[in-house]
Design a protein around this motif. Structure first.
Motif, short mmCIF file in Angstrom:
data_model
loop_
_atom_site.label_atom_id
_atom_site.label_comp_id
_atom_site.label_asym_id
_atom_site.label_seq_id
_atom_site.Cartn_x
_atom_site.Cartn_y
_atom_site.Cartn_z
N ASN A 181 -8.83 2.97 -1.68
CA ASN A 181 -8.16 4.46 -1.31
C ASN A 181 -8.44 5.46 -2.31
O ASN A 181 -8.05 5.37 -3.76
CB ASN A 181 -7.01 4.56 -0.82
CG ASN A 181 -5.94 6.05 -0.76
OD1 ASN A 181 -6.29 7.03 -1.16
ND2 ASN A 181 -5.49 5.69 -0.11
N HIS A 183 -8.33 8.35 -3.18
CA HIS A 183 -7.31 9.56 -3.43
C HIS A 183 -6.04 9.58 -3.77
O HIS A 183 -5.57 9.28 -5.61
CB HIS A 183 -6.67 10.04 -2.30
CG HIS A 183 -7.44 10.96 -1.29
ND1 HIS A 183 -8.69 12.01 -1.89
CD2 HIS A 183 -8.00 10.82 -0.33
CE1 HIS A 183 -9.65 12.26 -1.12
NE2 HIS A 183 -8.79 11.27 0.48
N LYS A 184 -5.43 7.87 -3.83
CA LYS A 184 -4.48 7.32 -4.60
C LYS A 184 -5.32 5.92 -6.11
O LYS A 184 -4.80 5.53 -6.27
CB LYS A 184 -3.64 5.97 -3.36
CG LYS A 184 -2.81 7.08 -2.46
CD LYS A 184 -2.34 6.17 -1.79
CE LYS A 184 -1.79 6.66 -0.71
NZ LYS A 184 -0.40 6.06 0.31
N HIS A 185 -6.24 5.73 -5.89
CA HIS A 185 -7.08 5.01 -6.56
C HIS A 185 -6.21 3.18 -7.04
O HIS A 185 -6.00 2.67 -8.12
CB HIS A 185 -7.17 5.54 -7.94
CG HIS A 185 -7.56 6.51 -8.33
ND1 HIS A 185 -7.57 7.30 -9.10
CD2 HIS A 185 -8.75 6.74 -7.38
CE1 HIS A 185 -8.39 8.76 -8.93
NE2 HIS A 185 -9.46 8.04 -8.05
N SER A 186 -6.24 3.61 -5.71
CA SER A 186 -5.31 1.67 -5.74
C SER A 186 -6.25 1.38 -3.82
O SER A 186 -6.41 1.30 -3.10
CB SER A 186 -3.91 1.85 -5.35
OG SER A 186 -3.69 2.41 -3.69
N ASP A 188 -6.99 -0.69 -0.27
CA ASP A 188 -6.56 -0.27 0.97
C ASP A 188 -5.99 -1.61 1.53
O ASP A 188 -7.26 -2.40 1.43
CB ASP A 188 -7.76 0.53 1.49
CG ASP A 188 -6.31 1.11 2.79
OD1 ASP A 188 -6.57 0.45 3.58
OD2 ASP A 188 -7.00 2.73 2.90
N CYS A 281 -16.77 7.49 -6.33
CA CYS A 281 -15.49 8.60 -7.66
C CYS A 281 -16.56 9.06 -8.53
O CYS A 281 -17.48 7.39 -8.98
CB CYS A 281 -14.57 7.44 -7.40
SG CYS A 281 -13.43 7.37 -6.42
N GLU A 286 -10.94 13.83 -10.21
CA GLU A 286 -10.43 15.31 -9.95
C GLU A 286 -11.69 15.83 -8.70
O GLU A 286 -12.64 16.58 -7.33
CB GLU A 286 -9.39 16.09 -9.79
CG GLU A 286 -8.29 16.24 -9.69
CD GLU A 286 -7.77 14.89 -9.30
OE1 GLU A 286 -7.69 15.48 -8.06
OE2 GLU A 286 -7.33 14.24 -9.74
#
Length: 504
Positions: A181, A183-186, A188, A281, A286
């Motif tokens: 993910n 945006h969450k950096h976890s 999925d 990323c 950001e």
């Protein structure tokens, strides 16, 4: 004081020790390792070969250093992307690394391409330069190993584990798996539909996080000081972005290593880019980057060098001397190589074709063509594909105002000339230090250790460049040839598929 950067490449590792304020190279070390391939599509490496090479290269670097290991404030990493090493519960590799160059997951790629949920989750089209199809291929072909492994590690993560005892990854490498993910950096949960257990996936850190320190065992193996802080690091392309100052929209990085890469910072990933370009990323918080690859960038020139080398008396010229000879011969050839074209698809084509069946081809050979023509044509062929990538980027609305050229291929004046004039950007710069990935790794380590406070200031200080003059006549000459180059792949596409079917 200094920063140590470890760059784990496709064919060798390089270790650089930088003075932290000026970016001056205080010492270097290097070592190589083999690629293992005896089956169609197989491209594996033994991770223990990496560790042996890295240990040697670090000791080599420290032996060449006039100071001592106590002066190293932080250690950073840059590493080849996509590949993975399955690890057991005792911290030992269960199998070789399936590298980014391995092409045995064709069926898995096609299967995953049809999964719209996966595409949206991973922001990318499944391909040979994404890990998920390789995971699925490995799980199906080596189910016992996959089921019994504790976790997997990307190449640089394995080396960091050898130094710290910590098994983990970070956002830039994790973003090329299709399962992160952004945006969450976890991880999925989309992975579950393919039978993957998130518990087998490593913990994800930021690139600048200090994830451990040099252990007593690693200190004994390398000569580094026990307790030296170790930063997570980043994928080689994220490091190259920083090492070529691609930190803001509009400034685009072109690097020619074993693989050719185009990197353009973007403010956010975009679903509209899926199927057209890759997006990952960035190590800078950001920020993200659009990415295009030429799998056989510098590799194509190395391939030609090996052919020439095989025709010579043993020991007649070493590799460096032969490369210099090839460049000298190429420099005498007019732009366009007297109408000789080269498709650099020795290991298949990525964007914009996405054709694993594509092959390397010389087109237009005639009796007057010699070694210099072939050498320059290879350089021009790679440059033409970079132009195609840039056209794909701008077609997706990505801003390209300025180009920074870097890495090994850009040590050649002939290749720089071809890249500059075929791409045709008026604002084109050449990085003074061509090894951009380790510089990026050093900056990331410095940011993580608190040595630097601002990304742009650190990059401007450590990654310097010079502007190249714009040659309108050369640009116009290459524009005509670019139009011809664009006709070659479509004319051969079906033939490439027929060639592949001969072995099917």
């Amino acid at each position: 004081m200094s920063i140590l950067a470890i760059d784990l490449g496709t064919t060798n590792t390089k270790v650089y020790l930088y003075e932290e304020n000026s970016g001056a190279v205080l010492s270097t070390g290097s070592a190589s390792y083999p690629m293992l391939y005896d089956k169609p599509g197989q491209m594996e490496q033994n991770p223990l070969d990496w560790w042996k090479a890295v240990s040697f290269a670090i000791r080599d670097c420290l032996n060449n250093f006039t100071g001592n290991a106590d002066e190293i404030n932080a250690i950073g990493f840059s590493g080849q992307m996509v590949g993975f090493v399955p690890m057991d519960n005792y911290g030992k590799p269960l199998y070789n690394c399936i590298t980014h160059m391995d092409t045995r997951c064709r069926l898995e790629i096609e299967e995953m391409k049809a999964d719209s949920e996966l595409l949206k989750a991973g922001y990318n089209t499944p391909s040979f330069i994404t890990s998920a199809p390789k995971f699925l291929w490995f799980k199906r072909n080596y189910p016992d190993i996959w089921d019994n492994m504790k976790t997997w590690l990307h190449p640089k993560d394995f080396i960091r584990y050898c130094l710290t005892g910590k098994m983990c990854t970070e956002i830039t490498d994790a973003s090329d798996t299709l399962f992160l993910n952004f945006h969450k950096h976890s991880w999925d949960p989309v992975m579950e539909k393919y039978g993957f257990d998130v518990k087998k996936f490593p913990e994800v850190y930021k690139s600048t996080d200090i994830v451990g320190e040099i252990t007593e065992e690693a200190a004994a193996a390398t000569g580094l000081k026990k307790g030296t802080p170790v930063v997570a690091g980043a994928a080689d392309m994220a490091c190259a972005a920083i090492g070529t100052r691609a930190l803001n929209e509009g400034l685009v990085s072109v690097t020619v290593g074993t693989v050719g890469h185009l990197i353009a910072p973007i403010k956010s990933p975009d679903e509209r880019h899926i199927g057209h370009i890759f997006q990952f990323c960035h190590a800078v918080p950001e920020l993200y980057y659009a990415f295009g690859a030429i799998p056989a960038g510098g590799f194509a020139f190395a391939w030609l060098r090996e052919i020439f080398e095989s025709c010579m008396n043993e020991g007649a010229l070493d590799k460096d001397e032969l490369v210099k000879r090839m460049n000298n011969l190429a420099a005498k050839v007019k732009d366009g190589s007297e109408d000789l074209f080269f498709l650099p698809y020795l290991t298949g084509a990525q964007m914009p074709m996405f054709d694993p069946n594509a092959k390397g081809v010389f087109v237009g050979l005639k009796p007057g063509h010699k070694a210099g023509h072939m050498s320059k044509s290879v350089m021009e062929g790679v440059a033409f594909v970079f132009k195609q990538l840039i056209d794909s980027f701008t077609g997706q609305g990505i801003i390209v105002n300025e180009i920074n050229l870097g890495d090994g291929g850009c040590k050649s004046d002939v290749w720089v000339h071809a890249l500059k004039n075929i791409i045709g950007c008026k604002n084109t710069n050449l990085m003074m230090n061509k090894d951009s990935s380790p510089i990026g790794a050093a900056i990331i380590a410095g940011m993580g250790a608190g040595i630097y406070k601002d990304w742009n200031d650190a990059s401007e200080n450590l990654a310097k460049s010079v502007q190249l003059p714009y040659d309108q006549n050369a640009v116009k000459n290459y524009e005509k040839r670019y139009n011809v180059f664009n006709e070659i792949y479509p004319a051969l596409k079906n033939t490439f598929a027929d060639i592949y079917s001969l072995n099917g």
